[in-house]
Design an enzyme around this catalytic site. Structure first.
Site, PDB file in Angstrom:
ATOM      1  N   ASP A   1      -7.357  -2.964  -6.770  1.00 64.73           N
ATOM      2  CA  ASP A   1      -8.179  -3.150  -5.181  1.00 64.73           C
ATOM      3  C   ASP A   1      -8.509  -5.057  -5.468  1.00 64.73           C
ATOM      4  O   ASP A   1      -8.521  -5.432  -6.492  1.00 64.73           O
ATOM      5  CB  ASP A   1      -9.449  -2.538  -5.230  1.00 64.73           C
ATOM      6  CG  ASP A   1     -10.265  -2.926  -3.955  1.00 64.73           C
ATOM      7  OD1 ASP A   1      -9.817  -1.944  -2.472  1.00 64.73           O
ATOM      8  OD2 ASP A   1     -10.818  -3.757  -3.498  1.00 64.73           O
TER       9      ASP A   1
ATOM     10  N   ARG B   1      -6.933  11.686  -5.673  1.00 61.74           N
ATOM     11  CA  ARG B   1      -8.427  11.347  -5.641  1.00 61.74           C
ATOM     12  C   ARG B   1      -9.727  11.773  -5.372  1.00 61.74           C
ATOM     13  O   ARG B   1      -9.896  11.470  -5.785  1.00 61.74           O
ATOM     14  CB  ARG B   1      -7.553   9.655  -3.854  1.00 61.74           C
ATOM     15  CG  ARG B   1      -9.344   9.677  -4.012  1.00 61.74           C
ATOM     16  CD  ARG B   1      -8.683   8.656  -2.702  1.00 61.74           C
ATOM     17  NE  ARG B   1     -10.255   8.635  -1.930  1.00 61.74           N
ATOM     18  CZ  ARG B   1     -10.466   7.291  -0.678  1.00 61.74           C
ATOM     19  NH1 ARG B   1      -9.396   6.373  -0.400  1.00 61.74           N
ATOM     20  NH2 ARG B   1     -11.965   6.923  -0.602  1.00 61.74           N
TER      21      ARG B   1
ATOM     22  N   ARG C   1      -3.006   6.775   1.489  1.00 61.87           N
ATOM     23  CA  ARG C   1      -3.585   8.309   2.019  1.00 61.87           C
ATOM     24  C   ARG C   1      -2.523   9.117   3.015  1.00 61.87           C
ATOM     25  O   ARG C   1      -2.613   9.903   3.246  1.00 61.87           O
ATOM     26  CB  ARG C   1      -4.814   8.241   2.480  1.00 61.87           C
ATOM     27  CG  ARG C   1      -5.761   7.694   1.922  1.00 61.87           C
ATOM     28  CD  ARG C   1      -7.502   7.227   2.814  1.00 61.87           C
ATOM     29  NE  ARG C   1      -7.149   5.686   3.452  1.00 61.87           N
ATOM     30  CZ  ARG C   1      -7.830   5.345   4.405  1.00 61.87           C
ATOM     31  NH1 ARG C   1      -9.289   6.198   4.776  1.00 61.87           N
ATOM     32  NH2 ARG C   1      -7.426   4.363   4.332  1.00 61.87           N
TER      33      ARG C   1
ATOM     34  N   ARG D   1       0.956  -1.244  -0.097  1.00 59.01           N
ATOM     35  CA  ARG D   1      -0.263   0.033   0.067  1.00 59.01           C
ATOM     36  C   ARG D   1       0.654   1.472   0.077  1.00 59.01           C
ATOM     37  O   ARG D   1       0.546   2.604   0.243  1.00 59.01           O
ATOM     38  CB  ARG D   1      -0.970   0.144   1.453  1.00 59.01           C
ATOM     39  CG  ARG D   1      -2.209   0.742   0.680  1.00 59.01           C
ATOM     40  CD  ARG D   1      -3.302   0.320   2.396  1.00 59.01           C
ATOM     41  NE  ARG D   1      -3.765  -0.694   1.855  1.00 59.01           N
ATOM     42  CZ  ARG D   1      -3.738  -1.412   3.621  1.00 59.01           C
ATOM     43  NH1 ARG D   1      -3.696  -0.223   4.961  1.00 59.01           N
ATOM     44  NH2 ARG D   1      -4.319  -2.644   3.790  1.00 59.01           N
TER      45      ARG D   1
ATOM     46  N   TYR E   1     -15.165 -12.196   1.052  1.00 61.36           N
ATOM     47  CA  TYR E   1     -16.130 -10.986   0.859  1.00 61.36           C
ATOM     48  C   TYR E   1     -17.212 -10.677   0.138  1.00 61.36           C
ATOM     49  O   TYR E   1     -18.415 -10.065   0.349  1.00 61.36           O
ATOM     50  CB  TYR E   1     -15.536  -9.641   0.530  1.00 61.36           C
ATOM     51  CG  TYR E   1     -13.771  -8.997   1.137  1.00 61.36           C
ATOM     52  CD1 TYR E   1     -14.778  -7.743   2.144  1.00 61.36           C
ATOM     53  CD2 TYR E   1     -13.359  -9.452   1.229  1.00 61.36           C
ATOM     54  CE1 TYR E   1     -13.444  -7.516   2.744  1.00 61.36           C
ATOM     55  CE2 TYR E   1     -11.913  -8.476   2.064  1.00 61.36           C
ATOM     56  CZ  TYR E   1     -11.940  -7.538   2.681  1.00 61.36           C
ATOM     57  OH  TYR E   1     -11.042  -7.334   3.416  1.00 61.36           O
TER      58      TYR E   1
END
Length: 347
Positions: A73, A36, A27, A23, A150
């Protein structure tokens, strides 16, 4: 090209320990947040190849990393299967149509990566082109079991209750999902390699929630199926919470095993280091500390692994949004300088 990552994955001697971060485009970087915001949402960012390539390269502009990783993702496959991926603010990923009945599971089919997932392959091509051969590009997918979690639960979970209910009450349905997922993941990773990815990684984020017997039956056996079908690039397998199964993971056919921060690096090398490369395993929380503390912790990890070939430095899981940029700078610099000294004076 800087091929030190590829040499380390092949357990060849390297002048220093290569480093990249799970990652690493995220952010904690203000430039990522700006891109973004320009995209309008995480999904629009991930589904716009030019912007995905832009953010994949942002960390390399700041830090002398030894690899780029595709910006995407892990849930792109179930989204392409028609489950309706969306992100609720502050709640993470969710699916509009989770797999809750036998008929929906029977209809499940592996998507064609060149059609439903073409935006990912375009992002691979654009990122590889923009890299200009500077460092290798890593492609990735969620593992069949992690994707199934998921797909069944419909969102993240602390206990994966619906998944475990299916596992115990209707294991045949879970196996059906996993069979489709394994085909889909193999096709997807092969398509990424054909588009330009030079390394691929399986993120088995939730395999560690299983018992030992369940891990073999529902997670590792399906990752082996994927690995057996993906031949043209080195393969890294990372099971979060998988420290008890390192030998089995190493025997899966992969070139490298990712370690989370709960695993002692020296013990991992003693157990499997001669068979495969090892990747890891600094606690991501360290990156909230001052740089001097970060450097100390980096040295501890490098000392534990030792100077033998076959180590890729990374975090034990993804970098958090709260990581300090000066801490990341210290991490990357200390890996390079200290591992160089270790190789010069291994005793």
């Amino acid at each position: 090209m800087n091929d030190i990552l590829l040499r380390a994955l092949a357990r060849q001697p390297t002048e220093y320990t290569p480093v990249w971060l799970m990652r690493q485009a995220g952010r904690y970087l203000p430039e990522y947040n700006a891109t973004r915001a320009k995209a309008g949402s995480f999904l629009k960012l991930a589904k716009t190849p030019a912007l995905a390539a832009e953010v994949a390269l942002q960390p390399l502009a700041r830090f002398p990393l030894d690899a780029a990783i595709l910006f995407s993702d892990i849930l792109t496959i179930p989204d392409a299967m028609g489950l309706g991926l969306y992100f609720a603010e502050g709640e993470g990923p969710r699916f509009e149509r989770p797999l809750r009945d036998e008929a929906a599971i029977a209809r499940l089919a592996a998507p064609d990566p060149s059609a439903e997932l073409r935006y990912v392959l375009d992002a691979v091509r654009e990122t590889r082109s923009a890299l200009g051969g500077r460092v290798p590009l890593i492609g990735f997918s969620g593992s069949p079991y992690t994707l199934a979690c998921y797909m069944i639960q419909g969102s993240g979970s602390d206990d994966w209750r619906r998944v475990k209910e299916m596992l115990y009450a209707r294991p045949d349905l879970l196996h059906r999902i996993l069979e489709v997922n394994a085909r889909a993941v193999a096709d997807y990773l092969n398509a990424q390699v054909e588009a330009g990815a030079q390394v691929v990684m399986l993120f088995d984020t939730w395999g560690g929630s299983l018992t030992a017997a369940q891990y073999e039956e529902f997670s590792l056996s399906y990752m082996r199926k994927v690995i057996s079908q993906v031949h043209k690039a080195p393969r890294i397998v990372f099971t979060k919470g998988g420290g008890g199964w390192l030998e089995s993971i190493a025997a899966s056919g992969c070139e490298a095993v990712g370690l989370d921060w709960n695993v002692d690096p020296g013990e991992a090398r003693r157990r499997i280091g001669g068979k495969v490369a090892l990747q890891g395993n600094l606690d991501p929380a360290v990156l909230g500390a001052p740089p001097a503390r970060v450097r100390e912790q980096v040295r501890n990890v490098l000392d534990a692994f030792g100077a033998a070939p076959g180590h890729v430095f990374n975090l034990g899981h993804g970098i958090t949004p709260f990581a300090r940029i000066d801490a990341v700078e210290a991490l990357v610099d200390e890996v390079r300088t200290y591992s160089t000294r270790l190789r010069a004076c291994p005793d």
